[in-house]
Each structure stands twice: as C-alpha cells, then as structure tokens.
Design a protein around this motif. Structure first.
Motif, PDB file in Angstrom:
ATOM      1  N   GLY A 424       0.822  -0.897  -0.539  1.00  0.00           N
ATOM      2  CA  GLY A 424      -0.188   0.424  -0.010  1.00  0.00           C
ATOM      3  C   GLY A 424       1.299   1.336   0.128  1.00  0.00           C
ATOM      4  N   ILE A 425      -0.170   2.833   0.016  1.00  0.00           N
ATOM      5  CA  ILE A 425       0.560   3.611   0.102  1.00  0.00           C
ATOM      6  C   ILE A 425       1.274   4.020   1.449  1.00  0.00           C
ATOM      7  CG2 ILE A 425      -0.271   4.577  -2.509  1.00  0.00           C
ATOM      8  CD1 ILE A 425      -2.375   6.221  -0.129  1.00  0.00           C
ATOM      9  N   LYS A 446       4.854  13.555   1.552  1.00  0.00           N
ATOM     10  CA  LYS A 446       5.726  12.849   1.178  1.00  0.00           C
ATOM     11  C   LYS A 446       4.599  11.017   0.045  1.00  0.00           C
ATOM     12  CE  LYS A 446       8.880  15.007  -1.063  1.00  0.00           C
ATOM     13  NZ  LYS A 446       9.864  14.974  -1.993  1.00  0.00           N
ATOM     14  N   VAL A 447       4.961  11.430  -0.568  1.00  0.00           N
ATOM     15  CA  VAL A 447       3.531  10.079  -1.020  1.00  0.00           C
ATOM     16  C   VAL A 447       4.448   8.674  -1.593  1.00  0.00           C
ATOM     17  CG1 VAL A 447       2.020   8.538  -2.077  1.00  0.00           C
ATOM     18  CG2 VAL A 447       1.768  11.251  -0.830  1.00  0.00           C
ATOM     19  N   ASN A 530      -7.279   2.495  -1.565  1.00  0.00           N
ATOM     20  CA  ASN A 530      -6.746   3.031  -0.822  1.00  0.00           C
ATOM     21  C   ASN A 530      -6.114   4.593   0.240  1.00  0.00           C
ATOM     22  OD1 ASN A 530      -4.632   2.453   1.832  1.00  0.00           O
ATOM     23  ND2 ASN A 530      -2.978   1.348   0.004  1.00  0.00           N
ATOM     24  N   SER A 531      -6.534   4.902   0.963  1.00  0.00           N
ATOM     25  CA  SER A 531      -6.309   6.034   1.712  1.00  0.00           C
ATOM     26  C   SER A 531      -4.983   5.711   2.920  1.00  0.00           C
ATOM     27  CB  SER A 531      -7.751   7.045   2.616  1.00  0.00           C
ATOM     28  OG  SER A 531      -7.563   7.372   2.740  1.00  0.00           O
ATOM     29  N   GLN A 532      -4.556   7.064   3.343  1.00  0.00           N
ATOM     30  CA  GLN A 532      -3.519   7.307   4.614  1.00  0.00           C
ATOM     31  C   GLN A 532      -3.266   8.474   4.828  1.00  0.00           C
ATOM     32  OE1 GLN A 532      -1.700   4.621   5.858  1.00  0.00           O
ATOM     33  NE2 GLN A 532      -2.862   3.412   4.869  1.00  0.00           N
ATOM     34  N   SER A 533      -2.769   8.830   5.863  1.00  0.00           N
ATOM     35  CA  SER A 533      -2.987   9.901   6.536  1.00  0.00           C
ATOM     36  C   SER A 533      -1.362  10.153   7.531  1.00  0.00           C
ATOM     37  CB  SER A 533      -4.730  10.906   7.239  1.00  0.00           C
ATOM     38  OG  SER A 533      -4.250   9.528   8.709  1.00  0.00           O
ATOM     39  N   GLN A 534      -1.022  11.414   7.846  1.00  0.00           N
ATOM     40  CA  GLN A 534       0.126  11.527   8.682  1.00  0.00           C
ATOM     41  C   GLN A 534      -0.527  12.833   9.114  1.00  0.00           C
ATOM     42  OE1 GLN A 534       2.438  10.879  10.126  1.00  0.00           O
ATOM     43  NE2 GLN A 534       2.340   8.423   8.766  1.00  0.00           N
ATOM     44  N   SER A 535      -0.138  13.441  10.659  1.00  0.00           N
ATOM     45  CA  SER A 535      -0.217  14.288  11.165  1.00  0.00           C
ATOM     46  C   SER A 535       0.974  14.962  11.582  1.00  0.00           C
ATOM     47  CB  SER A 535      -1.350  14.196  12.372  1.00  0.00           C
ATOM     48  OG  SER A 535      -2.075  13.006  12.151  1.00  0.00           O
ATOM     49  N   ALA A 536       0.388  16.687  10.827  1.00  0.00           N
ATOM     50  CA  ALA A 536       2.090  17.897  11.993  1.00  0.00           C
ATOM     51  C   ALA A 536       1.501  18.497  13.065  1.00  0.00           C
ATOM     52  CB  ALA A 536       2.684  18.374  11.021  1.00  0.00           C
TER      53      ALA A 536
END
Length: 992
Positions: A424-425, A446-447, A530-536
């Motif tokens: 997956g991504i 960045k993916v 597909n779905s992904q996430s990141q936090s800052a």
C-alpha cells in the motif's frame, strides 16, 4: 551624496554603543487590555490596566483614565483618577459619583476600569495612565484601548409561547429561533433552561457552547447519554429541544437563552449580548403502563479484520413488536464518537469529523430492510480501527407530523482491526513545525508506493477543539476546493511533484496553531482503493514576542535651534509594519506621523520640522526621525509604535520605550555694568544706570526688574517686560510710586530714578535683566536673568546753621531791636521759622513773645500792652524791635531758628534747630535815664553811632558774600553780626 547626519553618527558611535549595552535594563511598562473591544449598548465594559517596572512593586500606584472620542480625536476627556476625586470632567463626574463608572483595584499595580451600563457615546480610545512618583521617567506610563460600541442585534423568539400541558412520560419538542445582525465575526451559544417552581435559579437542561459542543446540564447527564434529551440545530437560526419520557420533575418554566460572543484581540471570548424566551410546561402524572415491546439492537461487521484501503461494512439490526408500523433513528459510533445517523425519514447526517470523507464518497449509509441498517466505510484507514457500536431510538410521530424521540438503546460493541498492506501507499510528513505569525505556512506530504491516481485532503484541529475540520482538498483531477475555516483565506493545495503535496497558508495567526492532517487517497477507475494520513503539529509564534521596538538617541538633550535625531530600532522578522511616531507633552499625546507598510506617510497637523528616513540592516530596521531646529514645542516624551495587519485585524505590537527629549534655552551671555555704590543726601535724587555691555542679538528683547534689598528681604520696585510695559511691585507704597521712575536709553541702558531721597531709601538696588530671543518657530523664550547690585546710601545733609548774635547786655530807655541773623548759605529750598523768647532772669522760665513761621505767618505772643515790629530785610536776616519799652520789659532775650526743607512723602520736614546767645536788656526809667544822660550823653552818642555804622558795614559784607556764594553754588558760613559764633545742634523735626 554625503548625508547630513553621517558626521553625527560617527561622532556618537561610543555613546550609541553605551545605550545599546543598557537597552535591556528594566523600564516601567504600562499595559492595558488589547483592543479594539466590541461591546453592546447597555452591557458592562471592563478594561484591565497593569504596570510593572517600578522599583517598589508593593507600593500602591495611582491611575488616571481618559477618553478620546472619534468626533474629537485630538481632545482628551478626563474620566476619573484613583487619587483625585475632582479629576473627571462634568460629562463623566456624575456617573462616577453614582458608581456607574468605577475602578476596582486588583493589586498595587493592577486595576480594572468598569462602565456598568455602556452608552453609545462611550465609544472611543481609552487611555490608562499611571502617575509617576519617581524623580525620573523611564519607560511607558500610559496605554490605550480602543472600544467600539455596537447596538444589540441579537433576537430570540419561539412559536411555543402559550402554556404547554403534558403527561408524565410524554415527549416534549420545543423550538427557538436566535439570530444576530452583528457585522463583526461572532459566535452564538444556545441553552435550554428549566426553572422549577420554588427554586430561585434556573438549571440548564442542555446547551450548545460557542465552539459547537453539546453539554448536558447537571441532573440531566444520564438522560442525555441515554438519548432521551437532544438539542438539534436546524438551519442557521433554529434550535430544537427534544425531551423523551417527561418526568414530574420537569414541571416548570422552560426558557431558551442565546448569547453572542466576540473574540477580543487577546484571544479571549467575551459575551456582548444575551436574550431569552420563556415557555410554561405543565407535566401531570399518569399511570405508567409497562412497555412489553422491548427494543433489541445488534451490530455486526464484515470483515472484522482488514487492510487499509479495503471496504468495511457495519450492519445494525433492530427488533421489537410492530416493527413495520414504527419509526426509528439509527446511529453508528466509534469510540463514543458518532460517525453517521439515519433519521426516521431515512435522511443521512454525518458527524463533523467525517464530513470531508462523506464528500469524497468514503462513507455511505442506508436502510436496506425493515430491521437492517448498513454503514459502508471505504477505503478504510488505520485510524478507523477501534470499537464500534449501534444506537437506536424509537420515533413517535404526532398529528402535526413532528417526531418525538423515545428511549435510546445501544448495541454491543464490535472490535475492528485494520492493518497496513505491504504494497500500500505510505505518507511521510514532518512531525512538528514552527512558523512566525504573519509568515506563510508550508506543509509538505511525501507519498510512497503509488499505483493509481491520488487525491489529498488537508484537515486542521486547533487546541480548542477535539475534531479535525477539513480546510482544503485537491482531487485526483487536480481540482482545488476550499472548505471550513480557511474558506476565505489565502490558502492553496498544490502538487509540485507526482509524489509531493504541499499546503500553503499565507499570513498565519496564532489561531492557526494546532495539528494539521494530510489524508492521501489512491484511486483506481474512479474508486478509492487506499487511503493514508499523517499529522504534523504546527506552532505559530506570536509576532509580538519576536518583534522588539527600541527608541534611542545620540543627542536627546539640546539647546534651542539644534537638531535632534531619534532612532526607532525594529528587531525581528521582516514583516510589513505600520510605524507611528507620537509625542507626549505633559498629559497630552500627539501623533506626529504614520509610516505605512507600502511606504506612504500620513502627517498629523503642521509637522514641517520633522524628517523621516528608513535604513535596512541585517538584523533590524532603523527608522530615523530628525527634528530640524528644535524649539521648546518639540520637548517631551517621544515613542514609536508598530502594528501589522493580519487577517483583516490590525494587531498592535508593544510600543517602544518613551524617550524624553529635553530642549533647553541657551546659556545667557549677557554682561551688565552698574555703579557698585551711590551716596547721596536727603532730598537729592538717586540715579542708577544699568547698562548692557555684551554684544546683543539683532532680535533680542530685554525684560528688566528693579528690586531693593533691605534687612535681608527683597521686594520688587518695578518691572519692564520685553514689550516695555511698566508694572510696579505689589508691596510698593503710593508715596514711593510717585518718586520712582525708569527709562531705557541707547546701549541699551536701563535707568532707575528716585526723586528726593529719604533715609528709608537706603538699601541694595538690584538690576535684573533677562534677555528674550526667538526660536526657529518664531516663539519668544527667556534666557536666565543676569543681575547687578548697587548699594545706595542716603545721609543727612551737613548742617552749618548758626545764629550771629553774641552774648550782650544793653541799657536802653527807648525802642530797642533784637536781631536774629543766620550765618548759613542754605539751600534755595530752605525756609526758616524764627521765634523770640523772653525771661525775667536766668532763674525764671522763658516764654515766646513772637514767632515768624516759614509760611510768612506772624504770631504776637506778648500782648496788647506791647508794640512789636518784625523786620526781614534779607533772606537770612530777621529782627524784632520792641517799641516804647518800660521797666517791665527788662530781662533776657534770645531767638530760636528752625530750618525746613520740602519732602514729597512728608510735605515739609524740619532738618535743624539752633538757639542764639542771650541779649540782656535793662530798660531805665526817666530819672535814671536823665542822670545817666547827663553823665554819659556824649559817650553813648559816640558808641551808638559807631555801632550803627559797624552794623551797616557787616550787613553790607554779608549781602555781598551771599550773592557770591549763590553764584558759585557753594555753602559757606557768613560772618556773624556779633563777636562770637556758636554752632547749632541738628535734630529731626516732629514732622520728619
């Protein structure tokens, strides 16, 4: 071209470095609540004011409050003072006396200024000033808060105004409409209250705060969590309360209350308006029939373990009697947070945290059978794992079509596990980032492992909220869509590279701090795979903590006509700033100019003596304010203040320190000369000259004061102002005013004249001269005065008064004369009073027989039986002849002379008294006279003839000498008619 202040900069380098070393020292800092503050007519206005930096923090400080209204921006109006009850102007003094306007002291260094009932006319700039009790000024002693007064536009209404009757166990539905037309950005909070009979205070049932969070009231928490109490917002202005299964304790008055909140510049929220509507609710008891139709709710998932990007299906099954005839609401919850809900009519509503995913088609829900409701979440993310639960409510439809919600029933929980596929991504993002207020925020995702098309959604969660809110998204086709709080902001979502997504937000503010989430979705044939996430975590540093403003000068103490250069140093990040220069004289604050971020300048009034220059350096920007040819008007306390415009809000930064510019008069170069001493006699004139011997300026004028110092006390005689206006001193007597005068002659020379001096005129005469000059503005200013002292001594004149009559004895039988010649060359102004005396013998008392007064009045004191003849042949010659004497006239005769001079203050004054020698006269009878005549007739005839001849000769000589002495203006003693001269004793007269 060489700049005019380059030489000053080089010459003052060491002084500037010294100032820089001390720029961090503590100074007095006065801070008031940041503005503008928006308040509603009739509400409470409260402004905090704090001061720090005084040597003694425990000493109670005194504060003053003033207002500057928009109609008269240059006029300050005093409101109140903590130290002076008479401080306020009449327009505010009555409100202060009635405690409508007060000051609450929080600490020795902090107060709250309050207006309890705000009026529309109270709008303006409020200045808080701390009274400086120290001997010097260092820092800021005042602060300004801008207050805007707006009308109350909050309205609340309800169609349910008539009393409502319910039975115990019924469902209650009430609606209220609340709206506001305030043009400022505000939030509304809404609450439903129950006021029970017999209770003083109403208790909240449920409320929706300004951050859109539902909060159940105390005592209603269990019913709220059970789903029996709800507050729904319908549209923009309608709020609906639903209470299922009413209880007898719900009897009372239910009212809805709306509050309007505005956020002040310090980020705190303030309630500016409140309104409410009341409804009466009557709840009667009734027999409770057991409900045999229990509601059963179950949840199932397919599958329970899956990878990110797959589809999650959650089914909710309900079971009860007469299911087909009834209506239900069904909701899905994850970890207690509602994902979605299907209402009794089949309408889907999604929770705010999932609204963005609904728009992207990631969440769907529907009723697929009478008993079954299904929620589909696709593609799932790793953060979607957790415990899920279903909740169902029976909905009873009334005759009016409105639904009444029954008791809620929860299902069991279902654990869903989501893992990441190896193929997956993946999303990479910087975990934390700090940015300065006013700068641009750049966040990059960045993916990795991309196989299909990508879309991105950026979400933001502030520190005051618990949910992410979508801000902007970029679809797989590259279409950008703004949403939520950034809808009207300068925000962009771009894709600079196939594997890179960037969020750009211009002019960030402190409210933009929080957690930002980058949610990337992969698409295959218009379907999310597909779905992904990141936090800052993003921290926005307030600009006022970064930008520091200091004010220094190399020459802030100058004389009139010299130039002054002030330097306002702005340290910190380069942001567009607006800089304002101001000058405070006494308690009046005047704005000089404003330099805007685009380079334009607005001047306040006639400020042609000021020049401005800006110098950009590596770590700072220096703003120069040059005062050309300073005058006394430019003296005062200068300050520079910076502000920046962020998100349509003008944010004021802490102003610089106050710098006192002192403009002093030049040192006087005046030189005076005057005689050190003057000696004169009584009745003579006193003349004192005070001359300017230094080189005067072409425009100089002089003010002169003449003072006299007697017995260590000085008093003003007279003064001449610079326009030659003469004014006598307040302690000068009328008699002295008549004798003194002054004039100015060439030189210039200033003369003081005192006519007919008296002993009381003795003293030190002080000539005080002050030079007046014009400053560059044409205003006159006075230099320090210069004095010269002349000691004046007034003495009595040397009196040489004597009477030329010697001791003599005469035997007479007929008329005889008693001469009284004065041997003195007296003043032309002198007059004499002559009195003849007689006494029988030396042992008897003498008595006056005749007086010739100085005003030519004669007085015969001898009586009717005697004949006297008075003769005054010459000014200094007096003679009294006794006619037809007899033996009773025998005795001792003498004369007494008084000398008088005129005096302006006392009229005539007696200056000398002298008594002649005695003349003994024997008046013979007829018998005695014949015998003596026979014996001595020949002898006496010869003696008498010789006496007369000598007397005439002496008179002739005296007249000749008097004429000669008057021609030479001298005073010499004349020759006595008698052989012996006796000096007269000088003594003051009674009238002196």
């Amino acid at each position: 071209m060489k700049r005019p202040w380059d030489s000053l900069r080089r010459a003052g380098l060491l002084f500037c470095l010294g100032l820089l070393m001390h720029c961090g020292e503590a100074r007095v800092h006065t801070e008031a609540q940041a503005g503008p503050l928006y308040r509603v007519v009739g509400s409470l206005l409260s402004i905090s004011c704090n001061v720090s930096g005084f040597p003694s923090e425990s000493t109670q400080k005194e504060f003053e409050f003033r207002i500057k209204k928009p109609a008269k921006p240059d006029f300050d109006i005093n409101i109140l003072s903590t130290s002076d009850e008479q401080f306020g102007y009449a327009v505010y003094s009555q409100r202060v006396k009635t405690n409508e306007i007060t000051v609450k002291r929080v600490s020795p260094n902090s107060v709250f200024f309050e207006i309890h009932t705000l009026q529309k006319d109270d709008e303006g700039d409020y200045e808080c000033t701390v009274i400086n009790s120290e001997s010097s000024f260092s820092g800021t002693y005042s602060a300004i808060t801008t207050v805007k007064v707006i009308d109350n536009s909050l309205s609340v209404s309800s169609p349910d105004s008539s009393p409502l009757n319910y039975n115990e166990g019924d469902a209650l539905t009430l609606t209220c409409q609340a709206s506001s037309n305030t043009i400022q950005h505000t939030h509304l909070s809404f609450a439903w209250y129950l006021h029970k009979d017999g209770q003083k205070e109403a208790q909240p049932i449920i409320s929706l705060d300004r951050d859109f969070t539902l909060i159940p009231g105390q005592g209603f928490e269990e019913r709220y969590h059970a789903g029996l109490i709800r507050l729904d917002k319908i549209g923009e202005a309608t709020y609906r309360l639903k209470m299922a299964n009413l209880q007898l304790s719900d009897h009372g008055k239910i009212h809805c209350q709306a509050q309007e909140w505005i956020q002040d510049p310090d980020r705190s929220w303030y309630c500016i308006a409140q309104n409410e509507e009341e409804m009466a609710v009557n709840v009667k008891a009734r027999e409770v029939v057991p409900d045999t139709s229990a509601l059963v709710v179950r949840i199932s998932a397919q599958p329970t373990v899956l990878h990110d990007g797959q589809e999650l299906s959650l089914s909710c099954n309900i079971d009860t009697e007469k299911l087909q005839e009834r209506f239900f609401s069904v909701a899905w919850l994850r970890e207690g947070v509602e994902l979605a809900q299907i209402g009794p009519t089949g309408v889907l509503s999604v929770g705010p945290e999932y609204s963005g995913r609904e728009r992207d088609g990631e969440i769907r829900a529907a009723r697929i059978a009478d008993k079954t409701y299904r929620l589909i979440l696709q593609p799932v993310r790793t953060e979607d794992q957790g415990e899920y639960m279903c909740r169902a409510w029976p909905q009873n439809r009334g005759q009016d079509g409105a639904f009444t919600q029954g008791a809620a029933q929860n299902s069991n929980t279902q654990l869903i596990t989501i893992s990441v596929k190896e193929s997956g991504i993946s999303v990479e993002m910087q975990s934390s980032l700090s940015v300065n207020e006013g700068d641009r925020l750049n966040l990059t995702c960045k993916v990795r492992g991309v196989k299909g098309q990508l879309s991105v959604t950026w979400q933001h969660k502030s520190s005051s909220t618990t949910q992410f809110i979508s801000t902007i998204s970029l679809s797989q086709e590259g279409v950008m869509e703004r949403d939520g709080e950034f809808k009207n902001r300068k925000v962009r979502a771009i894709r600079p590279a196939p594997d890179t997504f960037t969020l750009e937000l211009d002019e960030v503010t402190t409210s933009d701090s929080g957690v930002y989430q980058c949610a990337v979705s992969e698409w295959q044939t218009n379907s999310k795979t597909n779905s992904q996430s990141q936090s800052a975590t993003v921290t926005v540093t307030p600009i006022d903590s970064l930008v520091k403003v200091f004010l220094i000068s190399r020459n802030n103490k100058v004389t009139v006509g010299e130039n002054v250069e002030l330097m306002c140093r702005v340290k910190g990040p380069r942001v567009p700033l607006t800089l304002t220069w101001s000058l405070q004289r006494d308690s009046t604050l005047d704005s000089i100019l404003t330099l805007y971020s685009d380079g334009s300048i607005s001047w306040s009034g006639d400020q042609h003596r000021y020049q401005l220059k800006v110098e950009n350096q590596k770590n700072q920007v220096i703003h120069y304010l040059l005062i050309n040819g300073a005058s006394l008007r430019e003296a005062g306390s200068y300050q520079c203040a910076a502000s920046l415009f962020l998100q349509n809000v003008n944010k004021k930064l802490p102003p610089s320190n106050r710098l006192a510019v002192m403009v002093e008069n030049p040192v006087s170069k005046l030189v005076l000369t005057s005689p050190p001493s003057v000696t004169t006699t009584i009745s003579k004139n006193i003349d004192i000259k005070c001359s300017v011997t230094s080189e005067p300026s072409a425009s100089s004028r002089y003010a002169v004061r003449w003072l006299i110092k007697q017995q260590a006390e000085s008093r003003l005689l007279l003064s001449l102002d610079k326009d030659a206006q003469v004014t006598f001193g307040p302690q000068v007597e009328v008699g002295l005013i008549q004798r003194i005068s002054t004039r100015r002659t060439k030189g210039p020379t200033f003369e003081l004249a005192v006519r007919q001096a008296e002993i009381s005129d003795n003293g030190s005469y002080i000539c005080e001269v002050a030079e007046w000059q014009q400053d560059p503005r044409g205003d006159w200013y006075k230099l320090s005065p210069v004095t010269k002292t002349t000691v004046v001594t007034v003495i009595e004149p040397e009196i040489k008064l004597s009477i030329g009559m010697d001791e003599l004895e005469l035997n007479v039988s007929r008329d005889f004369s008693i001469p009284c010649p004065i041997n003195e060359q007296s003043s032309n102004e002198s007059e004499f009073q002559v009195t003849w005396f007689w006494q029988k013998t030396k042992e008897t008392k003498h008595r006056p027989i005749f007086t010739s007064y100085r005003n030519s009045t004669l007085q015969d004191r001898f009586g009717k039986d005697y004949q006297l003849r008075f003769e005054h042949p010459l000014p200094n010659q007096f003679q009294l002849t006794l006619l037809k004497p007899d033996s009773e006239n025998s005795g001792i005769y003498f004369c007494e002379v008084e000398e008088w001079l005129p005096s302006l203050s006392h009229g005539w004054r007696k200056i000398a008294v002298e008594k002649s020698q005695n003349l003994t006269v024997n008046v013979q009878t007829d018998g005695t006279r014949s015998s003596e005549t026979q014996c001595n007739s020949g002898t006496w005839i010869g003696i008498f003839a010789a006496f007369i001849l000598c007397l005439l000769l002496v008179i002739f000589v005296l007249v000749l000498k008097i004429c000669q002495s008057r021609g030479s203006e001298g005073k010499k003693s004349g020759q006595s008619l008698w052989a012996e001269q006796l000096p007269l004793s000088t003594q003051p007269g009674a009238d002196d």
